[in-house]
Enzyme design. Structure first.
Site, PDB file in Angstrom:
ATOM      1  N   ARG A  78      38.866  47.839  27.562  1.00 42.48           N
ATOM      2  CA  ARG A  78      37.574  47.176  27.555  1.00 42.48           C
ATOM      3  C   ARG A  78      37.365  46.509  26.196  1.00 42.48           C
ATOM      4  O   ARG A  78      37.147  47.163  25.193  1.00 42.48           O
ATOM      5  CB  ARG A  78      36.459  48.174  27.871  1.00 42.48           C
ATOM      6  N   GLU A 106      37.505  43.135  45.595  1.00 44.02           N
ATOM      7  CA  GLU A 106      37.940  43.813  44.378  1.00 44.02           C
ATOM      8  C   GLU A 106      38.803  45.039  44.684  1.00 44.02           C
ATOM      9  O   GLU A 106      39.772  45.310  43.971  1.00 44.02           O
ATOM     10  CB  GLU A 106      36.730  44.230  43.545  1.00 44.02           C
ATOM     11  N   GLU A 110      42.334  44.972  42.939  1.00 45.50           N
ATOM     12  CA  GLU A 110      42.590  45.912  41.851  1.00 45.50           C
ATOM     13  C   GLU A 110      43.410  47.117  42.290  1.00 45.50           C
ATOM     14  O   GLU A 110      44.223  47.630  41.511  1.00 45.50           O
ATOM     15  CB  GLU A 110      41.264  46.403  41.246  1.00 45.50           C
ATOM     16  N   GLU A 133      20.424  42.611  34.783  1.00 49.31           N
ATOM     17  CA  GLU A 133      21.584  42.929  35.610  1.00 49.31           C
ATOM     18  C   GLU A 133      21.271  44.033  36.618  1.00 49.31           C
ATOM     19  O   GLU A 133      20.608  45.015  36.314  1.00 49.31           O
ATOM     20  CB  GLU A 133      22.759  43.366  34.745  1.00 49.31           C
ATOM     21  N   GLU A 152      44.246  39.839  38.276  1.00 47.88           N
ATOM     22  CA  GLU A 152      44.025  38.547  37.646  1.00 47.88           C
ATOM     23  C   GLU A 152      44.954  38.378  36.443  1.00 47.88           C
ATOM     24  O   GLU A 152      45.525  39.341  35.920  1.00 47.88           O
ATOM     25  CB  GLU A 152      42.567  38.426  37.192  1.00 47.88           C
TER      26      GLU A 152
END
Length: 226
Positions: A78, A106, A110, A133, A152
């Site tokens: 991260r 996803e 993933e 959010e 990705e």
């Protein structure tokens, strides 16, 4: 908000919003986030400026459980934290897709998995002092492998399956810290512990609707600036 058979709504003031907005201006805009600065007057007399970060994509995550009660975890670096993190499959949903559509994609991208059963698990605001959010968390079971999944170009992911009980221990020890992961694990533990609560029906529908079908009040504030 959450709903249970014997719960009344929490109290709130008759006029809960104390702010008068004097003006708003864009500070920064990108395909992922936007930042504005509002100048306000509080009804108690104070004046000031409030910086608000808006997320263009919808935060979504899925607690995917296999038939051995193991949680599918994704490991990745991260960048903002300068830390390696183990967390649920997560992603940002486009405005053109519902949280459900985003998380099906996803989970496939993933983890290389599909799921037979998808259930809304939890809804929350990750950081309501600085951003509007919203986060939508699912529980997915009936997992099956998919062929040909690829991360990705800017992702290097590890996959791991960890017993649910051990995931809880890692939350409490501070090893698992991602907010969506922590909330999903604790929500499922609450459900398993017999807490008699469920998502409000209108809120549960939003898990399967596109953002344009349910504009939130926080996101609507950007419309006058775009």
């Amino acid at each position: 908000m959450f709903k249970a058979m014997d719960l009344k709504p929490l109290p709130r003031p008759e006029h809960p919003d104390p702010y008068t907005v004097l003006d708003r201006r864009f500070v920064y805009d990108s395909p992922w986030i936007r930042i504005r600065e509002d100048r306000f007057r509080h009804r108690r007399g104070a004046e000031g400026r409030y910086a608000v970060c808006g997320f263009r994509r919808t935060a979504c995550g899925v607690l995917a459980l296999d038939d051995q009660d193991r949680v599918v975890l994704v490991g990745q670096w991260r960048y903002p934290l300068e830390l390696y993190s183990w967390e649920l499959p997560e992603g940002g949903g486009d405005t053109s897709e519902s949280p459900y559509e985003a998380m099906r994609r996803e989970l496939a991208e993933e983890a290389g998995l599909s799921a037979q059963i998808w259930e809304p698990l939890c809804f929350f605001h990750p950081s309501n002092s600085s951003t509007e959010e919203e986060a939508f968390l699912f529980l997915a079971t009936g997992l099956a492998p998919l062929e040909g999944h690829h991360p990705e170009d800017d992702e290097e992911l590890l996959l791991h399956r960890e017993p649910f009980a051990d995931c809880l221990r890692r939350v409490l020890s501070g090893e698992i810290t991602d907010s969506l992961t922590v909330m999903a694990l604790l929500a499922l533990q609450a459900r398993r512990s017999g807490v008699p609560a469920e998502l409000d029906a209108a809120l549960a529908e939003r898990f399967f609707q596109r953002p344009s079908e349910h504009p939130s009040a926080g996101r609507a504030r950007w419309e006058s600036l775009t």
